[in-house]
Design a protein around this motif. Sequence first.
Motif, PDB file in Angstrom:
ATOM      1  N   GLU A 193       0.901  -1.237  -0.125  1.00 24.32           N
ATOM      2  CA  GLU A 193       0.016  -0.228   0.123  1.00 24.32           C
ATOM      3  C   GLU A 193       0.725   1.310   0.153  1.00 24.32           C
ATOM      4  O   GLU A 193       0.410   2.233  -0.695  1.00 24.32           O
ATOM      5  N   ILE A 194       2.100   1.314   0.666  1.00 20.12           N
ATOM      6  CA  ILE A 194       3.034   2.204   0.647  1.00 20.12           C
ATOM      7  C   ILE A 194       3.616   2.569  -0.876  1.00 20.12           C
ATOM      8  O   ILE A 194       3.349   3.701  -1.145  1.00 20.12           O
ATOM      9  N   ILE A 195       3.776   1.675  -1.325  1.00 16.01           N
ATOM     10  CA  ILE A 195       4.091   1.696  -2.732  1.00 16.01           C
ATOM     11  C   ILE A 195       3.421   2.319  -3.585  1.00 16.01           C
ATOM     12  O   ILE A 195       3.362   3.028  -4.622  1.00 16.01           O
ATOM     13  N   ALA A 196       2.178   1.568  -3.551  1.00 14.80           N
ATOM     14  CA  ALA A 196       0.930   1.709  -4.605  1.00 14.80           C
ATOM     15  C   ALA A 196       0.441   3.334  -4.237  1.00 14.80           C
ATOM     16  O   ALA A 196      -0.304   3.782  -5.029  1.00 14.80           O
ATOM     17  N   PRO A 201       4.197   5.969 -12.183  1.00 13.41           N
ATOM     18  CA  PRO A 201       5.331   6.256 -13.239  1.00 13.41           C
ATOM     19  C   PRO A 201       6.689   6.432 -12.275  1.00 13.41           C
ATOM     20  O   PRO A 201       7.723   5.513 -12.695  1.00 13.41           O
ATOM     21  N   SER A 202       6.561   6.867 -11.251  1.00 11.37           N
ATOM     22  CA  SER A 202       7.946   6.981 -10.475  1.00 11.37           C
ATOM     23  C   SER A 202       8.580   5.524  -9.846  1.00 11.37           C
ATOM     24  O   SER A 202       9.416   5.223  -9.854  1.00 11.37           O
ATOM     25  N   LYS A 207      12.150   0.857  -9.986  1.00  8.45           N
ATOM     26  CA  LYS A 207      12.480  -0.266 -10.002  1.00  8.45           C
ATOM     27  C   LYS A 207      13.511  -0.874 -11.330  1.00  8.45           C
ATOM     28  O   LYS A 207      14.304  -1.587 -11.116  1.00  8.45           O
ATOM     29  N   GLU A 208      12.866   0.067 -12.349  1.00  7.09           N
ATOM     30  CA  GLU A 208      13.714  -0.395 -13.674  1.00  7.09           C
ATOM     31  C   GLU A 208      15.312   0.108 -13.338  1.00  7.09           C
ATOM     32  O   GLU A 208      16.132  -0.431 -13.663  1.00  7.09           O
ATOM     33  N   GLY A 231      13.573  12.779 -16.628  1.00  9.16           N
ATOM     34  CA  GLY A 231      12.509  12.345 -17.368  1.00  9.16           C
ATOM     35  C   GLY A 231      11.044  12.304 -16.510  1.00  9.16           C
ATOM     36  O   GLY A 231       9.995  12.898 -16.875  1.00  9.16           O
ATOM     37  N   LEU A 232      11.276  12.211 -15.273  1.00 13.35           N
ATOM     38  CA  LEU A 232      10.125  12.169 -14.201  1.00 13.35           C
ATOM     39  C   LEU A 232       9.775  13.798 -14.080  1.00 13.35           C
ATOM     40  O   LEU A 232       8.627  13.806 -13.455  1.00 13.35           O
ATOM     41  N   PHE A 233      10.407  14.618 -14.454  1.00 12.77           N
ATOM     42  CA  PHE A 233      10.283  16.051 -14.231  1.00 12.77           C
ATOM     43  C   PHE A 233       8.981  16.387 -15.405  1.00 12.77           C
ATOM     44  O   PHE A 233       8.509  17.618 -15.280  1.00 12.77           O
ATOM     45  N   ALA A 234       8.595  15.696 -16.422  1.00 12.65           N
ATOM     46  CA  ALA A 234       7.431  15.535 -17.218  1.00 12.65           C
ATOM     47  C   ALA A 234       6.227  15.301 -16.724  1.00 12.65           C
ATOM     48  O   ALA A 234       5.375  15.358 -17.286  1.00 12.65           O
ATOM     49  N   THR A 235       6.241  14.633 -15.388  1.00  9.47           N
ATOM     50  CA  THR A 235       5.023  14.172 -15.020  1.00  9.47           C
ATOM     51  C   THR A 235       4.349  15.285 -14.108  1.00  9.47           C
ATOM     52  O   THR A 235       4.998  16.260 -13.175  1.00  9.47           O
ATOM     53  N   HIS A 236       2.922  15.204 -13.904  1.00  7.38           N
ATOM     54  CA  HIS A 236       2.275  15.913 -13.119  1.00  7.38           C
ATOM     55  C   HIS A 236       2.609  15.457 -11.605  1.00  7.38           C
ATOM     56  O   HIS A 236       2.761  16.383 -10.888  1.00  7.38           O
ATOM     57  N   ASP A 237       3.092  14.546 -11.304  1.00  2.00           N
ATOM     58  CA  ASP A 237       3.277  14.066  -9.931  1.00  2.00           C
ATOM     59  C   ASP A 237       4.673  14.269  -9.323  1.00  2.00           C
ATOM     60  O   ASP A 237       4.356  14.592  -7.974  1.00  2.00           O
ATOM     61  N   GLN A 238       5.641  14.932 -10.100  1.00  2.00           N
ATOM     62  CA  GLN A 238       6.564  15.444  -9.604  1.00  2.00           C
ATOM     63  C   GLN A 238       6.201  16.671  -9.298  1.00  2.00           C
ATOM     64  O   GLN A 238       6.749  17.146  -8.150  1.00  2.00           O
ATOM     65  N   LYS A 239       5.623  17.491  -9.854  1.00  2.00           N
ATOM     66  CA  LYS A 239       5.032  19.031  -9.709  1.00  2.00           C
ATOM     67  C   LYS A 239       4.473  19.059  -8.205  1.00  2.00           C
ATOM     68  O   LYS A 239       4.502  19.553  -7.399  1.00  2.00           O
TER      69      LYS A 239
END
Length: 256
Positions: A193-196, A201-202, A207-208, A231-239
């Motif tokens: 649940e923590i991971i989920a 995407p992060s 894990k990759e 690349g993660l700076f293109a996500t909504h979730d990073q902001k």
Amino acid sequence: MAETVLVERKGRVATLRINRPEALNALNSAVLAEMLEKAAALDADREIGCLIVTGSEKAFAAGADIKEMNEKSNMDMFYDDFFAGWDGFAKLRTPKIAAVAGYALGGGCELAMMCDFIIAADSAKFGQPEIKLGVIPGMGGSQRLARSIGKAKAMDMVLTGRMMDAAEAERCGLVSRIVAADALMDEAMKAAEIIAGYSKPSTMVAKEAVDRAFETSLAEGLHYERRVFFGLFATHDQKEGMSAFAEKRKPDFRHE
Ligand code: CAA
């Protein structure tokens, strides 16, 4: 026919439970086919952020099904590329935790090692006993065990076919933590649940990136990590994650 892999969904976590109690969850073709089909569907589902793979209290899985393999010829194994289907499971991109109680032998130990990490019950027993059958590990044991616990221990396990208990498995780094057998699924669920709860995407690229460490040089791995980090700076979730930290509130991840 009874399902050999049972799926249970709870929020963003899905549990895949191997269900062949009559054979200590030995991994036959039916288990492989069902596991692949069900796990692939969950893997493709953006609403699922973590998988748990487990068995029963007595056995995670006691190996590939010996009775199914017994009569096969070299050419049967060769043309079927026996066990190759499991590569599809190993390559799933959603984080997956193995929750292991009881026997994780042969293909069972190898299946657990295909997961991103292993949480073991104090009852867990790991081993690669194929040598006792006149063969060797065939689902990745000689490779993943050596990378996971080093040459000395891997050789010991693969050549003697002995079992190691949960304490030894934790000492040598095969498992990330040990819990009381009756707390296994709760602990695995908490971790899942923590991971989920993080941005999917992060976690997928996290894990990759760790897996990359086992495939490449340090310089290439570091380069890869930085590219993926950017690349993660293109996500909504990073902001959202960084804004939430600055604003002292919980992030509301959208998994995109
Ligand atoms: N394949 C097929 N059937 C299996 C099995 C397996 N791997 N492991 C257990 N079973 C079956 C037994 O044949 C038995 O069935 P019956 O009641 O019909 O006889 C049933 O499960 C219960 O097993 P036991 O009576 O043997 O249970 P136990 O508690 O006395 O012993 C055990 C438990 C030590 C795990 C023992 O079952 C055992 O040694 N199993 C085989 C372990 C093994 O060699 N695994 C490696 C398989 S090869 C492989 O995995 C190749 C690879 O790399 C992918």
